[in-house]
Scaffold this active site. Structure first.
Site, short mmCIF file in Angstrom:
data_model
loop_
_atom_site.label_atom_id
_atom_site.label_comp_id
_atom_site.label_asym_id
_atom_site.label_seq_id
_atom_site.Cartn_x
_atom_site.Cartn_y
_atom_site.Cartn_z
N HIS A 43 10.01 49.48 52.06
CA HIS A 43 9.00 50.45 52.11
C HIS A 43 7.98 50.37 50.72
O HIS A 43 6.97 50.94 50.90
CB HIS A 43 9.93 51.78 51.96
CG HIS A 43 10.53 52.03 53.04
ND1 HIS A 43 9.98 53.00 53.95
CD2 HIS A 43 11.63 51.65 53.71
CE1 HIS A 43 10.96 53.18 55.01
NE2 HIS A 43 11.97 52.36 54.97
N ASP A 74 1.17 51.49 45.67
CA ASP A 74 2.04 52.17 46.41
C ASP A 74 2.13 51.48 47.88
O ASP A 74 1.49 50.84 48.42
CB ASP A 74 1.61 53.70 46.81
CG ASP A 74 2.29 54.90 46.97
OD1 ASP A 74 3.56 54.59 47.56
OD2 ASP A 74 2.06 56.03 46.74
#
Ligand code: ADQ
Length: 464
Positions: A156, A364
């Site tokens: 992720h 991110d």
């Protein structure tokens, strides 16, 4: 249809409590579609730790099975190697990493123990899907225990370029373990190509004719699977009582003022101090915006047992206090800094009432807030997304105002542009972004990953 077994650090809940993250909701959806088991940590620390009895929870065709961890497991693995070595390194923060052999061993031990506890729960035709940086070694341990099922892994968070990854003292063991999975998924093609560079340049791997990658005596398929959100829910939350109430409350408070909104866990990867400083710069450069624009930052603390997280919270409290002290007036406060979380429906109302969504991480994996903000907008009067080029989301969401969060001036200019953007341009940008968010949803993402994993396994001839 084979059963799906999801492995992730935190599990559930199986019903939408309104507080669960979007990812949890998406995973429950896919588990319900195919029937499944969700295995992971109970969230509790106990003396028995990973030897504690399995705790089962069932709802229809989906069950969860969780175990505790011992204090040493928690300190060395979760709060240790995972969040003090892997998280900072994979987010390009080598200055914050703590490479301690004891933590690394604790991390491996927890991976081994979780895998050992999972093995007896597996059925021969299960599809196993392991999630995220807490479980790099899980697939390897399952294979060593004789598990023959298809096993996939999705990361992720970012996969950094090899120049950064190789700072991890055990990078070779970690990647060797990763190659034990059948399918490894990344958020973006940038992360995928960083992984491929590592394989080809660092360990002399090669690409096979079918596109798979061979290295260190193992073969794996790697690809990008950008994650999405439960978009239709976010686009209709404003119709719920909670969503509407928050929207109306905000609109009433704001009057003619425009609101910029940020929603993040407090984390040094999210670029929060840069955001506050850029807002300060905007007010310096455009004094006419005083009293006209406010910044609402919602940021609940996370991982406060790790020192770097406490430090960033203190820094933000200091910055917001200073900026408010400098610019506030009797009837206007520039920054509202709220350190608690909100239910998803309330968040949707807050997004919809805000003219600008400010999503400016320094790094991110994807960033789901960017997508939630877009999905929650009013099509007739949509807000503008200001998005960091270093969020995985920037690879798809090219119609946002893309900014470099390291440049305070560029951030401030991005904010100005967004605040003053004419309605036609706002609509055009939003509509292109919204189409993407509505198409690449969380369930589309999980289906893509699982279908690929199943197809890989089907194409391998059964052992004779
Ligand atoms: P996170 O780092 O947690 O996720 P993000 O993708 O933004 O980051 O997801 C955060 C989620 O938490 C969002 O659904 C958001 O609505 C929610 N949230 C944040 N603050 C909240 C608050 N105050 N109240 C309520 N909810 C709040 C990791 C990776 C990301 C990747 C996701 C999914 O770091 O890059 O996008 O996993 O793969």
């Amino acid at each position: 249809m084979p059963r799906i077994v999801v492995v992730s650090n935190r599990v559930g809940p199986l019903s939408d409590t309104g507080r669960a993250g979007g990812l949890a909701v998406a995973l429950v959806d896919v588990l319900r579609e195919r029937g499944g088991l969700w295995f992971g940590w109970s969230g509790d620390v106990s003396e028995e730790g990973t030897y504690s009895p399995l705790q089962f929870n069932e709802s229809g065709n989906v069950s969860t099975a969780t175990i505790d961890v011992a204090q040493a497991d928690y300190d060395e693995s979760y709060a240790g190697f995972a969040n003090r070595a892997l998280w900072p390194t994979l987010h390009y923060r080598l200055d914050l990493t703590d490479f301690d052999r004891r933590l690394e061993q604790g991390y491996r031990r927890v991976n081994e123990r979780f895998a050992e506890r999972l093995v007896p729960l597996l059925r021969p035709d299960d599809i196993v899907w392991v999630h995220d940086y807490h479980f790099f070694f899980m697939g390897d341990v399952l294979r060593a225990a004789g598990v023959k099922n298809p096993i996939g892994f999705f990361l992720h968070i970012p996969f950094p370029v090899p120049e950064v990854l190789t700072a991890l003292p055990n990078h070779k063991e970690m990647i060797h373990a990763l190659l034990a999975y059948d399918l490894v998924g990344f958020q973006t093609s940038q992360h995928l190509s960083a992984f491929e560079r590592y394989i080809f340049e660092e360990v002399g791997g090669t690409r096979e004719a079918d596109g798979s990658i061979s290295a260190m005596g193992r073969t794996v398929v790697a690809d990008a699977f950008p994650i999405g959100i439960d978009a239709s829910a976010f686009s209709t939350f404003h119709e719920t009582a909670e969503g509407h109430e928050n929207f109306a409350l905000m609109k009433n408070e704001l009057g003619d003022q425009k609101q910029i909104v940020g929603v993040d866990r407090i984390d040094y990867s999210k670029g929060l101090p840069e955001r506050f400083t850029a807002f300060e710069r905007l007010l310096e450069l455009h004094p006419e915006m005083k009293g006209e624009v406010t910044l609402l930052q919602i940021a609940p603390p996370s991982r406060s047992e790790v020192r770097a997280y406490l430090q960033i919270q203190r820094l933000l409290e200091g910055l917001s206090g200073r900026i408010n002290g400098r610019f506030s007036d009797l009837d206007w406060t520039p920054i509202h800094f709220i350190t608690r979380s909100f239910p998803r429906r309330s968040l949707a109302g807050i997004y919809r009432a805000s003219s600008v969504g400010l999503v400016t991480p320094l790094r991110d994996g994807m960033n789901l807030v960017a997508k939630e903000y877009v999905a929650a907008q009013d099509p007739e009067d949509p807000g503008v997304l200001v998005l960091s080029r270093f969020a995985g989301a920037a690879e798809e969401m090219t119609e946002a105002v893309i900014v470099n969060p390291y440049s305070i001036d560029e951030l401030a200019e991005g904010l100005r542009l967004a605040i003053q953007m004419p309605l036609d341009e706002r609509k055009a940008r939003w509509s292109a972004l919204n189409t993407k968010v509505m198409t690449n949803t969380a369930s589309a993402w999980s289906r893509r990953f699982l279908d690929r994993l199943v197809s890989l396994h089907e194409s391998v001839p059964a052992e004779g």
